[in-house]
Design an enzyme around this catalytic site. Sequence first.
Site, short mmCIF file in Angstrom:
data_model
loop_
_atom_site.label_atom_id
_atom_site.label_comp_id
_atom_site.label_asym_id
_atom_site.label_seq_id
_atom_site.Cartn_x
_atom_site.Cartn_y
_atom_site.Cartn_z
N GLU A 80 0.70 -35.75 12.17
CA GLU A 80 1.17 -34.62 12.97
C GLU A 80 2.69 -34.54 12.97
O GLU A 80 3.26 -33.45 12.88
CB GLU A 80 0.67 -34.72 14.42
CG GLU A 80 -0.85 -34.64 14.58
CD GLU A 80 -1.43 -33.25 14.32
OE1 GLU A 80 -0.67 -32.30 14.07
OE2 GLU A 80 -2.67 -33.12 14.34
N ARG A 84 4.23 -31.11 11.34
CA ARG A 84 4.88 -30.18 12.28
C ARG A 84 6.39 -30.38 12.30
O ARG A 84 7.15 -29.43 12.11
CB ARG A 84 4.31 -30.36 13.69
CG ARG A 84 2.81 -30.11 13.73
CD ARG A 84 2.30 -29.97 15.15
NE ARG A 84 0.86 -30.22 15.18
CZ ARG A 84 0.02 -29.75 16.07
NH1 ARG A 84 0.45 -28.97 17.04
NH2 ARG A 84 -1.26 -30.04 16.03
N ASP A 211 -9.84 -31.86 4.92
CA ASP A 211 -9.21 -30.59 4.52
C ASP A 211 -7.89 -30.62 3.74
O ASP A 211 -7.83 -30.30 2.56
CB ASP A 211 -9.07 -29.66 5.75
CG ASP A 211 -8.48 -30.33 7.00
OD1 ASP A 211 -7.99 -31.45 6.89
OD2 ASP A 211 -8.53 -29.69 8.08
N GLU A 345 -6.83 -20.90 10.46
CA GLU A 345 -7.38 -21.01 9.09
C GLU A 345 -7.99 -19.73 8.55
O GLU A 345 -7.91 -19.45 7.35
CB GLU A 345 -8.41 -22.15 9.03
CG GLU A 345 -7.82 -23.55 9.21
CD GLU A 345 -7.46 -23.91 10.65
OE1 GLU A 345 -7.97 -23.23 11.57
OE2 GLU A 345 -6.66 -24.83 10.85
C1 DMJ Z 1 -2.75 -27.47 12.15
O1 DMJ Z 1 -2.00 -28.45 12.78
C2 DMJ Z 1 -2.80 -27.66 10.66
O2 DMJ Z 1 -3.21 -26.49 10.05
C3 DMJ Z 1 -3.72 -28.78 10.24
O3 DMJ Z 1 -3.83 -28.88 8.85
C4 DMJ Z 1 -5.08 -28.57 10.83
N1 DMJ Z 1 -5.08 -28.27 12.24
C5 DMJ Z 1 -4.10 -27.39 12.81
C6 DMJ Z 1 -4.51 -25.95 13.01
O4 DMJ Z 1 -5.82 -25.69 13.24
#
Ligand code: DMJ
Length: 445
Positions: A80, A84, A211, A345
């Site tokens: 994270e 971010r 993912d 998404e």
């Molecule tokens: C975000 O922090 C990013 O897209 C991450 O890859 C997956 N989860 C959240 C949004 O849903």
Amino acid sequence: QMMKFAWDNYKQYALGKNELRPLTKNGHIGNMFGGLRGATVIDALDTLYIMELEEEFQEAKQWVEKSFDLNVNGEASLFEVNIRYIGGLLATYYLTGEEVFKSKALELGEKLLPAFNTPTGIPRGVINLGSGMSWSWGWASAGSSILAEFGTLHLEFLHLSELSGNPVFAEKNIRRVLSRVEKPQGLYPNFLSPVTGSWVQHHVSIGGLGDSFYEYLIKSWLMSDKKDSEAKKMYDDALEAIEKHLVKKSAGGLTYIAEWRGGILDHKMGHLACFSGGMIALGAQHSTGDRRQRHMELAAEITSTCHESYTRSDTKLGPEAFRFDAGSEATATRLSERYYILRPEVVESYMYLWRLTHQPKYRHWGWEVVQALEKHCRVEAGFSGIRDVYTTTPSHDNMQQSFFLAETLKYLYLLFCEDDVLSLEDWVFNTEAHPLPINHTDLRA
Ligand code: DMJ
């Protein structure tokens, strides 16, 4: 206007906290960022800049200059913080050229390095940014590291090396271990031991836990100006295994990507998995012939299935997970999966499919989302997630997630912009929608 509203309320009630709580009008800190503050500021910076919200961008920048403190002590998620904070700072540096963003990104990058001190070099998921101690998530089986976490560092780390001249970041390469380990049916399970380098559990998912590993393979190749052929091959092979084992069609004719648990299929797609329409379309641009057509069709079908998950709800927003079993078709069957937390998404895939096909339906679908957000998620002091997409009686979760400003609103904006605003030829978006420049080697020569 939506971005301005989200930002203004965050600024008024929660500046310096990580997220805004828009019902109670206060801030939320949470425990993902190890004492770092201002997740919404950092996540919002590039979106404010791109949308030319100049005053608001200056407010955010001033907070970074005056109040963003990196000398913190606490348990942070390596993933994270990278996607971010490092992603947001790097993107803003590349967009503006302002040194403060680069130096903060590099300083923070250094603090993440001890997480890689493991027998295999696969990092652990949690790190104390003060002491450098790292460990695995308590919930991850047998001290394992998560595929989507250790597989989602490379784009940012390459830029940290490029900007610092220090190869240490780029050398943190997880592929040595992944290329050696045997992949069941060619698939990558989600849990790997950072000690032995072997899989800990056979759960495979293109949604949560897996993912962005796949996303970073194809984007690593694109960002390298198509030089990183190892990444492209790993992506192609993984997608082939996914097509063969996980892509299914429902009784009603909807294409979806199932999850896999030790050989048994779970006929479920998470909202998180809906990014894959965009990813597969992006990758398809670089295939030829049948393969290109097949992948473009798959991308369009998955995106359409994700759209169905939105249209089948009363709010026209999609649930956290939807299923294709016991008669359900793209609907949540469990109470615990009916929520929507402002995730990006689905609109992310609309944006890619729009840019790559120019079919107007993607803009129409995006506009449906704008209207639904305005109707069901806008509250007096910001935007909030909702607890149940299948009822129009509002039950808000009182949280304006930082990724709503980083991703959801940015992708919606880009969906309605000209294609040359952050052109896909020149930028790749990290998994938090922070744009990083493609290394066009021909321009450098
Ligand atoms: C975000 O922090 C990013 O897209 C991450 O890859 C997956 N989860 C959240 C949004 O849903």
